[in-house]
Write an enzyme that holds these catalytic residues in place. Structure first.
Site, mmCIF file in Angstrom:
data_model
loop_
_atom_site.group_PDB
_atom_site.id
_atom_site.type_symbol
_atom_site.label_atom_id
_atom_site.label_comp_id
_atom_site.label_asym_id
_atom_site.label_seq_id
_atom_site.Cartn_x
_atom_site.Cartn_y
_atom_site.Cartn_z
ATOM 1 C CE LYS A 22 -1.650 1.597 3.984
ATOM 2 N NZ LYS A 22 -1.325 2.994 4.348
ATOM 3 C CG ASN A 23 2.296 2.614 3.577
ATOM 4 O OD1 ASN A 23 1.133 2.954 3.317
ATOM 5 N ND2 ASN A 23 2.682 2.346 4.803
ATOM 6 C CB CYS A 115 -3.861 11.345 11.942
ATOM 7 S SG CYS A 115 -3.627 9.578 11.716
ATOM 8 N NE ARG A 120 0.481 10.409 9.966
ATOM 9 C CZ ARG A 120 0.069 9.410 9.176
ATOM 10 N NH1 ARG A 120 -1.120 8.876 9.362
ATOM 11 N NH2 ARG A 120 0.835 8.964 8.206
ATOM 12 C CG ASP A 306 3.278 1.574 9.696
ATOM 13 O OD1 ASP A 306 3.536 1.816 8.510
ATOM 14 O OD2 ASP A 306 2.962 2.448 10.518
ATOM 15 N NE ARG A 398 -7.689 4.356 5.358
ATOM 16 C CZ ARG A 398 -7.879 5.654 5.341
ATOM 17 N NH1 ARG A 398 -8.712 6.184 6.191
ATOM 18 N NH2 ARG A 398 -7.227 6.405 4.497
HETATM 19 C C1 EPZ Z 1 4.289 6.939 6.349
HETATM 20 O O1 EPZ Z 1 3.513 8.051 6.840
HETATM 21 C C2 EPZ Z 1 3.332 5.744 6.282
HETATM 22 N N1 EPZ Z 1 2.213 6.066 5.426
HETATM 23 C C3 EPZ Z 1 2.818 5.415 7.687
HETATM 24 O O2 EPZ Z 1 2.063 4.199 7.600
HETATM 25 C C4 EPZ Z 1 3.999 5.139 8.601
HETATM 26 O O3 EPZ Z 1 3.524 4.965 9.911
HETATM 27 C C5 EPZ Z 1 4.967 6.347 8.587
HETATM 28 O O4 EPZ Z 1 5.379 6.645 7.241
HETATM 29 C C6 EPZ Z 1 6.224 6.088 9.395
HETATM 30 O O5 EPZ Z 1 6.871 4.946 8.959
HETATM 31 C C7 EPZ Z 1 2.356 5.953 4.082
HETATM 32 O O6 EPZ Z 1 3.410 5.657 3.548
HETATM 33 C C8 EPZ Z 1 1.143 6.226 3.246
HETATM 34 P P1 EPZ Z 1 6.315 10.380 8.347
HETATM 35 P P2 EPZ Z 1 4.104 9.540 6.796
HETATM 36 O O7 EPZ Z 1 6.195 11.668 7.616
HETATM 37 O O8 EPZ Z 1 5.017 9.690 5.643
HETATM 38 C C9 EPZ Z 1 6.708 13.652 11.778
HETATM 39 C C10 EPZ Z 1 0.210 2.761 7.845
HETATM 40 O O9 EPZ Z 1 -0.193 2.219 8.890
HETATM 41 N N2 EPZ Z 1 6.594 14.642 10.684
HETATM 42 O O10 EPZ Z 1 7.474 9.503 8.010
HETATM 43 O O11 EPZ Z 1 2.942 10.450 6.923
HETATM 44 C C11 EPZ Z 1 5.422 12.842 11.946
HETATM 45 O O12 EPZ Z 1 4.478 13.511 12.723
HETATM 46 C C12 EPZ Z 1 0.648 4.243 7.899
HETATM 47 O O13 EPZ Z 1 0.304 2.203 6.750
HETATM 48 C C13 EPZ Z 1 6.778 15.976 10.974
HETATM 49 O O14 EPZ Z 1 6.998 16.354 12.133
HETATM 50 O O15 EPZ Z 1 4.946 9.560 8.153
HETATM 51 C C14 EPZ Z 1 5.959 11.563 12.576
HETATM 52 O O16 EPZ Z 1 6.117 11.762 13.949
HETATM 53 C C15 EPZ Z 1 0.292 4.910 9.176
HETATM 54 N N3 EPZ Z 1 6.684 16.879 9.950
HETATM 55 C C16 EPZ Z 1 7.326 11.404 11.910
HETATM 56 O O17 EPZ Z 1 7.696 12.689 11.415
HETATM 57 C C17 EPZ Z 1 6.436 16.484 8.649
HETATM 58 O O18 EPZ Z 1 6.355 17.345 7.753
HETATM 59 C C18 EPZ Z 1 7.357 10.394 10.752
HETATM 60 O O19 EPZ Z 1 6.265 10.674 9.915
HETATM 61 C C19 EPZ Z 1 6.257 15.122 8.376
HETATM 62 C C20 EPZ Z 1 6.351 14.209 9.404
#
Ligand code: EPZ
Length: 419
Positions: A22-23, A115, A120, A306, A398
């Protein structure tokens, strides 16, 4: 609304095949907006999230066709506005901003809302776009980015909680059509980021260093169409391995990249399970007594956030005290209250869960709150005595392709009932 009923206590055995990721599929589908030419993406999992992404592409003007796991997209003409109604269903819609900015030099996309797994923000995405020369405005619930032209830059995308996966994807997709060279420092190294970079390079992009903390993107004038097979879903794979650990007499998962799942198989070995891996299959079997463990979620190649909820379910019946620390989404513990309703003993201390293993779990009506939490409740239901009724299973649909059918293939007594 559908519910899933699980009649617990049945041993699992046999093998199943893992679906496409998915991701990985979501940003790759968004990347098809970067060219006028046709792109064919295979192994796209049949999930509500991938359907949402195709709706967004169609709304933006692309011709989209889908035949089982193969998707064909031709984005000859594209709009640059993705309104709330279309993107509100899925946070990952945010990853159309990069390709639209790269192609149209502007994009207006509704800001993702709250979320359940935690805060996020997308500040790092926006920081990256600004570094490429785009003006960024947030107004009326929308983020608007625009630039007469994009110019390569050195950008550090590491945030307070480490690198950002979709942020790295988004900035990479904007930078491929920028003038000059972009260097992303603190890039996410997830296999899904590498898969996207491989697809973009097939389209004619010039990306090096994907999978490392430093990516170098040399901008090109235009991209062409390409074909691509999405990588296997390492989180679906990990979820089934935990199912095998909790109730297995020995199961095998096929069509998986064992390297991508290493942090999970290492954790399961430390718990005492026998793991055998080959290039594209992994088997797990009980191996006598189990051991409590300490786990900390980290960016790839560390233990994935995850998989945290699923491990909570496993460790809730592993004798002794286990400790899990959630470093990526510190509040990501919606599953704990529901597991406790099934008899688990878990104490939350800030972003740490202290799990005291119990002899058994009991079936109960439980509520799914997010994708991985719902998977954990299904796993606990497989182990529990009696029947567990999981509601709001749309969360499962999802991110898991035919989860209940695949578990049935392994011998689980599980059924989906129309709500
Ligand atoms: C991806 O989300 C995945 N989603 C998530 O999987 C996964 O949990 C996450 O990466 C971490 O591995 C998809 O790929 C669609 P991040 P993403 O930006 O990219 C902070 C699932 O269950 N952050 O890597 O949105 C954020 O709050 C889903 O399949 C900022 O502070 O996650 C988090 O604490 C859930 N500012 C950390 O970084 C930003 O601009 C990592 O988030 C962006 C992120």
């Amino acid at each position: 609304m559908d519910k899933i009923l699980i009649h617990g206590g049945n041993p699992l055995s046999g093998s199943i095949k893992i679906s496409g990721s998915k991701n990985s599929a979501l940003p790759i589908l968004a990347a098809t907006l970067l060219t006028r030419e046709n792109c064919t993406i295979r192994r796209v999992p049949d999930l509500s999230d991938t359907h949402y992404m195709l709706q967004i592409l169609a709304h933006l003007g692309a011709q989209v066709e889908r035949a089982s796991g193969t998707v064909s997209v031709t984005a000859d003409k594209v709009e640059s506005i993705a309104p709330y109604d279309v993107v509100r269903k899925m946070r990952a819609s945010v990853c159309v901003i990069g390709p639209l900015l790269g192609r149209c030099k502007e994009a207006t996309v509704s800001l993702p809302g709250g979320c359940i797994i935690g805060d996020r923000p997308i500040d790092l995405h926006l920081k990256g776009f600004e570094a490429l020369g785009a003006a960024v405005r947030v107004e009326g619930g929308n983020v608007k980015v625009f630039a007469p032209k994009l110019t390569g830059a050195v950008i550090n995308l590491r945030g307070k909680f480490g690198p950002t996966v979709l942020g790295t994807d988004n900035v990479m997709m904007a930078a491929v059509l920028a003038e000059g060279t972009t260097v992303i420092e603190g890039a996410a190294q997830e296999p899904e980021v590498v898969d996207l970079a491989n697809f973009l390079n097939k389209m004619g992009a010039k990306i090096e260093g994907a999978g490392t903390r430093r990516m170098i993107i040399e901008g090109v004038k235009a991209l062409h169409g390409a074909e691509h097979d999405v990588i296997p879903d390492r989180i679906e794979a990990g979820t089934f391995l935990v199912a095998g650990a909790m109730c297995g007499k020995g199961i095998t998962i096929k069509r998986v990249d064992a390297e991508h799942v290493r942090a999970t198989t290492d954790a399961l070995s430390s718990c005492g399970f026998k793991i055998e891996t080959k290039e594209d299959w992994i088997s797990i079997a009980p191996n006598g007594s189990t051991t409590p463990v300490e786990l900390t979620t980290e960016p790839y190649p560390g233990f994935p956030t995850d998989m945290q909820a699923q491990m909570c379910a496993l460790l809730s019946t592993t004798h002794g005290i286990s400790v899990i620390t959630e470093n990526i989404f510190p509040q990501r513990y919606m599953h704990v209250a529901e597991l406790k309703r099934m008899g688990a003993h878990v104490d939350l201390e800030g972003s740490t869960a202290v799990i005291k293993g119990v002899d058994r779990l009991f079936g109960a009506p439980v509520m799914a709150s997010d994708l991985r939490a719902s998977a954990a409740l299904v796993l606990a239901g497989l182990k529990a005595e009696g029947t567990t009724e999981v509601s709001r299973v749309y969360h499962i649909d999802r991110g898991y392709e035919h989860l209940d059918e695949k578990l049935s293939e392994l011998g689980a007594h599980i059924e989906r009932v129309k709500g």
